[in-house]
Scaffold this active site. Structure first.
Site, PDB file in Angstrom:
ATOM      1  N   ARG A  49      39.223  12.918 108.661  1.00 23.11           N
ATOM      2  CA  ARG A  49      40.237  12.184 109.421  1.00 23.11           C
ATOM      3  C   ARG A  49      41.697  12.472 109.099  1.00 23.11           C
ATOM      4  O   ARG A  49      42.572  12.117 109.871  1.00 23.11           O
ATOM      5  CB  ARG A  49      39.986  10.677 109.280  1.00 23.11           C
ATOM      6  CG  ARG A  49      38.785  10.221 110.055  1.00 23.11           C
ATOM      7  CD  ARG A  49      38.486   8.770 109.788  1.00 23.11           C
ATOM      8  NE  ARG A  49      37.989   8.613 108.430  1.00 23.11           N
ATOM      9  CZ  ARG A  49      37.512   7.469 107.944  1.00 23.11           C
ATOM     10  NH1 ARG A  49      37.494   6.397 108.677  1.00 23.11           N
ATOM     11  NH2 ARG A  49      37.074   7.425 106.715  1.00 23.11           N
ATOM     12  N   ARG A 108      37.425  13.865 117.532  1.00 23.89           N
ATOM     13  CA  ARG A 108      36.749  12.564 117.449  1.00 23.89           C
ATOM     14  C   ARG A 108      37.042  11.716 118.692  1.00 23.89           C
ATOM     15  O   ARG A 108      36.174  10.970 119.157  1.00 23.89           O
ATOM     16  CB  ARG A 108      37.220  11.829 116.191  1.00 23.89           C
ATOM     17  CG  ARG A 108      36.434  10.572 115.904  1.00 23.89           C
ATOM     18  CD  ARG A 108      36.914   9.876 114.662  1.00 23.89           C
ATOM     19  NE  ARG A 108      38.322   9.519 114.781  1.00 23.89           N
ATOM     20  CZ  ARG A 108      38.940   8.677 113.974  1.00 23.89           C
ATOM     21  NH1 ARG A 108      38.291   8.129 112.971  1.00 23.89           N
ATOM     22  NH2 ARG A 108      40.220   8.396 114.135  1.00 23.89           N
ATOM     23  N   ASP A 150      26.667  13.794 106.610  1.00 23.87           N
ATOM     24  CA  ASP A 150      26.881  12.590 105.816  1.00 23.87           C
ATOM     25  C   ASP A 150      25.707  12.433 104.856  1.00 23.87           C
ATOM     26  O   ASP A 150      24.615  12.948 105.125  1.00 23.87           O
ATOM     27  CB  ASP A 150      27.009  11.339 106.695  1.00 23.87           C
ATOM     28  CG  ASP A 150      27.668  10.204 105.925  1.00 23.87           C
ATOM     29  OD1 ASP A 150      28.905  10.192 105.812  1.00 23.87           O
ATOM     30  OD2 ASP A 150      26.940   9.348 105.378  1.00 23.87           O
ATOM     31  N   ARG A 191      35.483  15.881 100.978  1.00 23.26           N
ATOM     32  CA  ARG A 191      35.889  15.315 102.274  1.00 23.26           C
ATOM     33  C   ARG A 191      36.964  16.149 102.959  1.00 23.26           C
ATOM     34  O   ARG A 191      37.820  15.602 103.666  1.00 23.26           O
ATOM     35  CB  ARG A 191      36.380  13.856 102.109  1.00 23.26           C
ATOM     36  CG  ARG A 191      35.362  12.893 101.531  1.00 23.26           C
ATOM     37  CD  ARG A 191      34.200  12.692 102.486  1.00 23.26           C
ATOM     38  NE  ARG A 191      33.450  11.488 102.149  1.00 23.26           N
ATOM     39  CZ  ARG A 191      33.428  10.388 102.893  1.00 23.26           C
ATOM     40  NH1 ARG A 191      34.097  10.328 104.011  1.00 23.26           N
ATOM     41  NH2 ARG A 191      32.716   9.351 102.519  1.00 23.26           N
ATOM     42  N   TYR A 222      23.063   1.719 100.166  1.00 23.23           N
ATOM     43  CA  TYR A 222      23.372   1.555 101.596  1.00 23.23           C
ATOM     44  C   TYR A 222      22.191   0.961 102.341  1.00 23.23           C
ATOM     45  O   TYR A 222      22.348   0.067 103.184  1.00 23.23           O
ATOM     46  CB  TYR A 222      23.773   2.892 102.223  1.00 23.23           C
ATOM     47  CG  TYR A 222      25.214   3.259 101.941  1.00 23.23           C
ATOM     48  CD1 TYR A 222      26.251   2.555 102.547  1.00 23.23           C
ATOM     49  CD2 TYR A 222      25.539   4.284 101.069  1.00 23.23           C
ATOM     50  CE1 TYR A 222      27.577   2.867 102.282  1.00 23.23           C
ATOM     51  CE2 TYR A 222      26.863   4.609 100.790  1.00 23.23           C
ATOM     52  CZ  TYR A 222      27.876   3.888 101.398  1.00 23.23           C
ATOM     53  OH  TYR A 222      29.184   4.188 101.131  1.00 23.23           O
TER      54      TYR A 222
HETATM   55  O1  CP3 Z   1      33.321  16.716 102.440  1.00 26.19           O
HETATM   56  C1  CP3 Z   1      33.264  16.960 103.658  1.00 26.19           C
HETATM   57  O2  CP3 Z   1      34.225  17.399 104.307  1.00 26.19           O
HETATM   58  C2  CP3 Z   1      31.938  16.775 104.370  1.00 26.19           C
HETATM   59  C3  CP3 Z   1      31.874  15.527 105.041  1.00 26.19           C
HETATM   60  C4  CP3 Z   1      31.339  14.280 104.386  1.00 26.19           C
HETATM   61  C5  CP3 Z   1      31.271  13.084 105.121  1.00 26.19           C
HETATM   62  N1  CP3 Z   1      30.633  12.152 104.361  1.00 26.19           N
HETATM   63  C6  CP3 Z   1      31.751  12.917 106.506  1.00 26.19           C
HETATM   64  C7  CP3 Z   1      32.158  11.556 106.928  1.00 26.19           C
HETATM   65  C8  CP3 Z   1      30.801  14.027 103.120  1.00 26.19           C
HETATM   66  C9  CP3 Z   1      30.657  14.948 101.915  1.00 26.19           C
HETATM   67  C10 CP3 Z   1      30.353  12.675 103.127  1.00 26.19           C
HETATM   68  C11 CP3 Z   1      29.652  12.046 101.980  1.00 26.19           C
HETATM   69  C12 CP3 Z   1      29.584  10.592 101.902  1.00 26.19           C
HETATM   70  N2  CP3 Z   1      29.329   9.688 102.913  1.00 26.19           N
HETATM   71  C13 CP3 Z   1      29.670   9.863 100.701  1.00 26.19           C
HETATM   72  C14 CP3 Z   1      29.841  10.475  99.337  1.00 26.19           C
HETATM   73  C15 CP3 Z   1      31.236  10.948  99.141  1.00 26.19           C
HETATM   74  C16 CP3 Z   1      32.173   9.892  98.629  1.00 26.19           C
HETATM   75  O3  CP3 Z   1      33.248   9.801  99.226  1.00 26.19           O
HETATM   76  O4  CP3 Z   1      31.863   9.234  97.634  1.00 26.19           O
HETATM   77  C17 CP3 Z   1      29.517   8.503 101.013  1.00 26.19           C
HETATM   78  C18 CP3 Z   1      29.552   7.361 100.031  1.00 26.19           C
HETATM   79  C19 CP3 Z   1      29.290   8.400 102.408  1.00 26.19           C
HETATM   80  C20 CP3 Z   1      29.009   7.183 103.213  1.00 26.19           C
HETATM   81  C21 CP3 Z   1      30.061   7.055 104.244  1.00 26.19           C
HETATM   82  N3  CP3 Z   1      30.056   7.715 105.456  1.00 26.19           N
HETATM   83  C22 CP3 Z   1      31.285   6.347 104.151  1.00 26.19           C
HETATM   84  C23 CP3 Z   1      31.706   5.477 102.992  1.00 26.19           C
HETATM   85  C24 CP3 Z   1      32.003   6.602 105.333  1.00 26.19           C
HETATM   86  C25 CP3 Z   1      33.398   6.173 105.678  1.00 26.19           C
HETATM   87  C26 CP3 Z   1      33.451   4.866 106.355  1.00 26.19           C
HETATM   88  C27 CP3 Z   1      34.815   4.689 106.987  1.00 26.19           C
HETATM   89  O5  CP3 Z   1      34.866   4.658 108.229  1.00 26.19           O
HETATM   90  O6  CP3 Z   1      35.792   4.659 106.243  1.00 26.19           O
HETATM   91  C28 CP3 Z   1      31.220   7.446 106.125  1.00 26.19           C
HETATM   92  C29 CP3 Z   1      31.581   8.003 107.437  1.00 26.19           C
HETATM   93  C30 CP3 Z   1      32.099   9.376 107.364  1.00 26.19           C
HETATM   94  N4  CP3 Z   1      31.404  10.406 106.835  1.00 26.19           N
HETATM   95  C31 CP3 Z   1      33.347   9.830 107.835  1.00 26.19           C
HETATM   96  C32 CP3 Z   1      33.392  11.213 107.581  1.00 26.19           C
HETATM   97  C33 CP3 Z   1      34.482  12.170 107.941  1.00 26.19           C
HETATM   98  C34 CP3 Z   1      34.422   8.998 108.492  1.00 26.19           C
HETATM   99  C35 CP3 Z   1      34.030   8.527 109.843  1.00 26.19           C
HETATM  100  C36 CP3 Z   1      34.642   9.314 110.975  1.00 26.19           C
HETATM  101  O7  CP3 Z   1      35.181  10.414 110.771  1.00 26.19           O
HETATM  102  O8  CP3 Z   1      34.559   8.818 112.095  1.00 26.19           O
END
Ligand code: CP3
Length: 348
Positions: free
Chosen positions: A32, A41, A78, A28, A155
């Protein structure tokens, strides 16, 4: 530059070759906690735009690269991104997280799923990965990633992030055949997607089964492990040389079983001492991790001590330095900078 000099550090370590320090990146790492990301964003509020418009996704992927020069640059995307190409729509809603509407609950919905055709539904991934490769050259390794079947199914079936996974477990424990059909479908599409990422330039691919640690060991063996094996086997048939990493959150009770997936590297969370993880996995398995992301809220000295402790416990080969899960929202950027600088100064 000769071929061997041209191989970036993370790729070397992932192949088990000799390196003079562990490569370092952060799960990640784009997102954010970075002000440049939050500013972007504000301008582009839709997550799907940010991750599916290649210009934006490339820019976001490169934000941590420009700030910290990590040894791995992961594409901004994602785990849910391939779902629409299988016929499952999703969105990411601010402060709520992923939303799948309608959730997948019936045999008819599962029968109607499509097999992923990435050329058709994910053309932006090609642009993103191609550009990242040309942008970082041999200075860093470009990582692709996917979600594993259990976590993607969770999901899709729950319809959103879940605390106790009661809907998918209800299906697992009352209509297992239906769930197995769904997991097999996802596995085959995810294998296609990994191959596509590699063909587009991904040099290492990480599979996130983030919520497989919610399963008991016997249920992990039934609903998660066989699908890891199914994905890995298909990818290794055509792309045997691309290292694959498997990450599961809360994996201490199933660590040895993770090795049976066929991946090259197990990414270890922080509930397990790295020396114990090494002992349990054996010298042939490479490891990634495993510093508590919460440590990055600590003092600089504390962060340094924990990095060195992790590296020392992991031993002098086959270790990729990383956190035990994604970097947390609110993490001070200067501590992230310190994390990278400290790991990069280290020499075995
Ligand atoms: O690693 C990186 O920098 C690449 C970006 C990345 C994102 N999601 C961007 C994202 C990666 C590798 C993921 C994988 C992901 N997505 C996982 C597996 C990794 C882990 O943490 O276990 C999972 C379970 C998801 C599903 C998902 N998507 C979640 C739980 C969320 C966050 C929800 C929240 O708002 O807290 C997302 C959204 C997401 N994906 C964000 C980012 C940066 C945040 C939303 C945003 O930036 O507006």
């Amino acid at each position: 530059m000769s071929e061997s000099n041209g191989v970036p550090l993370l790729l070397k370590a992932a192949r088990g070759q000799k390196v003079d320090r562990p490569p370092v990146w952060m799960m990640r790492q784009a997102g954010r906690y970075m002000k440049v990301y939050r500013d972007l964003r504000d301008k582009y509020p839709s997550f799907r735009d940010r991750s599916e418009n290649p210009d934006l996704a490339i820019e976001i992927s490169l934000q941590p690269w420009r700030a910290f020069q990590p040894d791995g640059v992961i594409m901004f995307s994602d785990i849910l991104t391939p779902l629409p190409g299988m016929g499952i729509n999703f969105d990411i809603v601010e402060s709520k997280g992923p939303v799948i509407d309608p959730p997948i609950r019936t045999q008819a919905q599962i029968d109607n799923l499509r097999t992923l055709d990435p050329e058709e539904s994910l053309p932006f991934i090609k642009t993103i990965l191609n550009s990242l490769r040309s942008e970082v050259g041999n200075q860093s390794t470009v990582l692709g990633f996917v979600g594993a079947p259990w976590t993607l199914a969770a999901y899709a079936i729950e319809g959103k992030s879940s605390k106790n996974y009661s809907v998918i477990k209800g299906m697992a424990f009352s209509q297992p055949q239906m769930l197995h059909q769904f997991l097999a479908h996802i596995a085959d599409s995810i294998a296609i997607y990994i191959r596509y990422q590699i063909d587009c330039g991904a040099q290492v691919v990480q599979m996130f089964d983030s919520w497989a640690g919610e399963l008991s060991p016997q249920d992990y063996e039934t609903f998660a492990l066989p699908y890891h094996q199914r994905v890995v086997k298909q990818v290794k048939e055509t792309h045997p040389d691309t290292p694959l990493i498997l990450y599961i959150s809360g994996s201490a009770g199933i660590l040895e079983r993770m090795s049976q997936s066929g991946v090259d590297i197990v990414s270890v969370d922080w509930t397990l001492d790295m020396a114990e993880a090494r002992a349990r996995l054996g010298q042939d398995m490479k490891v990634q991790g495993n510093m508590d992301p919460g440590v990055l809220f600590g003092s600089k000295d504390f962060i340094r001590d924990r990095i060195l402790d992790t590296i020392n416990k992991a031993g002098d080969s086959g270790h990729i330095m990383n956190l035990g899960h994604g970097v947390l929202v609110g993490t001070p950027e200067e501590n992230v900078e310190h994390f990278f600088a400290t790991a990069k100064e280290f020499r075995y």
